[in-house]
Design an enzyme around this catalytic site. Structure first.
Site, PDB file in Angstrom:
ATOM      1  N   HIS A   1      -0.553  52.787  12.590  1.00  0.00           N
ATOM      2  CA  HIS A   1      -0.443  52.633  11.142  1.00  0.00           C
ATOM      3  C   HIS A   1      -1.510  51.630  10.695  1.00  0.00           C
ATOM      4  O   HIS A   1      -2.279  51.121  11.530  1.00  0.00           O
ATOM      5  CB  HIS A   1       0.973  52.175  10.756  1.00  0.00           C
ATOM      6  CG  HIS A   1       1.462  50.996  11.550  1.00  0.00           C
ATOM      7  ND1 HIS A   1       0.918  49.735  11.432  1.00  0.00           N
ATOM      8  CD2 HIS A   1       2.419  50.892  12.515  1.00  0.00           C
ATOM      9  CE1 HIS A   1       1.529  48.904  12.252  1.00  0.00           C
ATOM     10  NE2 HIS A   1       2.444  49.578  12.942  1.00  0.00           N
TER      11      HIS A   1
ATOM     12  N   HIS B   1      -2.183  48.491  12.774  1.00  0.00           N
ATOM     13  CA  HIS B   1      -3.043  48.615  13.959  1.00  0.00           C
ATOM     14  C   HIS B   1      -4.521  48.647  13.538  1.00  0.00           C
ATOM     15  O   HIS B   1      -5.384  48.111  14.230  1.00  0.00           O
ATOM     16  CB  HIS B   1      -2.742  49.918  14.709  1.00  0.00           C
ATOM     17  CG  HIS B   1      -1.388  49.957  15.348  1.00  0.00           C
ATOM     18  ND1 HIS B   1      -0.364  50.729  14.859  1.00  0.00           N
ATOM     19  CD2 HIS B   1      -0.905  49.335  16.446  1.00  0.00           C
ATOM     20  CE1 HIS B   1       0.701  50.581  15.631  1.00  0.00           C
ATOM     21  NE2 HIS B   1       0.411  49.741  16.596  1.00  0.00           N
TER      22      HIS B   1
ATOM     23  N   LYS C   1       2.530  39.867  14.190  1.00  0.00           N
ATOM     24  CA  LYS C   1       3.895  40.359  13.945  1.00  0.00           C
ATOM     25  C   LYS C   1       4.750  40.142  15.195  1.00  0.00           C
ATOM     26  O   LYS C   1       5.895  39.738  15.112  1.00  0.00           O
ATOM     27  CB  LYS C   1       3.873  41.828  13.566  1.00  0.00           C
ATOM     28  CG  LYS C   1       5.275  42.340  13.461  1.00  0.00           C
ATOM     29  CD  LYS C   1       5.351  43.674  12.827  1.00  0.00           C
ATOM     30  CE  LYS C   1       6.723  44.237  13.066  1.00  0.00           C
ATOM     31  NZ  LYS C   1       6.889  44.620  14.461  1.00  0.00           N
TER      32      LYS C   1
END
Ligand code: PAF
Length: 288
Positions: A38, A41, A153
């Site tokens: 997504h 990345h 993240k």
């Protein structure tokens, strides 16, 4: 238009191409992924591009970091669209190792990181970082990059990999990429695609609760009280279960004592929503 990436599934071809680039003096930066790519990345890939002449991305859903009962089989596999996205980013090489080549029947080696890898995720996924440390070590040995990019993240994962690389003297610069979020602040994740509309609306509350909690801590609120209230707010918002709301020191993820923060810290959260486990984290900017 960017030229097509070189795609290989074998270590031999990977090594051949890497040594050719090295022979020409090119630096190599590397982004390991499990696919289902997504925008988050792609921000890692863009950062990797700034660091070296050649960018290598691996796609491998690593079985050793999934515990029995976790979503290994259901984990989204979207190889064709992943390749298209990476090609559009101008990635030079996509490495999609054959699972049998990663872990053959005789595989018997483990890689275990202590310290930063203790607590938080490990309390809920006891073998997760063993699997990550093992696969990242293997991928680093195969790709032999100069730099590698990981998302903030997975903050504890990033800290664990920094520790691993320092402890094992791997000559690789580890670069952390800021968290990419959707327009409602939800951290982008391959698992977000599991949500229906209602689940997505609940998931989007996580970052609001987290940033509000961080602000209270910055304003001097007792850390334990603020964390307890954040956990309650998540349940009220529709989360079924909260694994942790915890504040740790920014780099070494040391457990903090004493209630009120006096140094820059990191607030980390994991919670379950509609059968999906979400993690998120943010800075708590307290002056030293
Ligand atoms: O963050 C991930 O996607 C994975 O844990 C990693 C680093 C690619 C290892 O499998």
């Amino acid at each position: 238009m960017a030229s097509s990436p070189y795609i290989t599934r074998t270590q031999k071809d990977l090594r051949g191409q890497i040594s050719q680039w090295r022979g020409s003096g090119d630096r190599i930066s590397f982004v390991p992924t499990m696919g289902a790519l997504h925008e988050g990345h792609l921000t890692l890939v863009k950062l990797a591009r700034e660091k070296a002449e050649r960018v290598v991305v691996s796609i491998f859903v690593n079985p050793t970091q999934f515990a029995p009962g976790e979503d290994l089989d259901a984990y989204p596999r979207t190889e064709k669209s992943d390749i298209e996205k990476l090609a559009a980013e101008g990635v030079d090489l996509i490495y999609i190792p054959n699972p049998d080549s990663m872990y053959d029947v005789h595989h018997a080696t483990t890689v275990k990181v202590g310290g930063v890898a203790k607590g938080l995720e490990t309390d809920h996924r006891p073998t997760f970082f063993d699997g990550v440390a093992l696969v990242v070590t293997k991928l680093f040995n195969r790709v032999q990059p100069d730099a590698a990019v990981f998302g903030e993240k997975d903050y504890q994962q990033l800290a664990t990999i920094r520790r691993l690389v320092d402890d094992l003297d791997m000559p690789i610069q580890i670069i952390g990429a800021p968290i990419a979020r959707d327009e409602f602040g939800l951290a982008l994740s391959s698992r977000n695609q599991y949500f229906d509309k209602e689940g997505l609306a609940i998931a989007r509350e996580l970052n609001k609760v987290m940033f509000a909690c961080a602000k209270e801590m910055e304003d001097g609120r007792n850390v334990d009280r603020a964390a307890e209230e954040a956990a309650k707010a998540l349940i009220k918002a529709g989360f079924s279960n909260v694994d942790y709301v915890e504040t740790r020191s920014k780099n070494s993820l040391t457990v903090l004592e004493g209630g009120v923060l006096n140094a820059p810290s990191r607030l980390l959260i994991a919670a379950h929503c509609k059968g999906v486990r979400l993690i998120d984290n943010c800075a708590v900017n307290v002056k030293e």
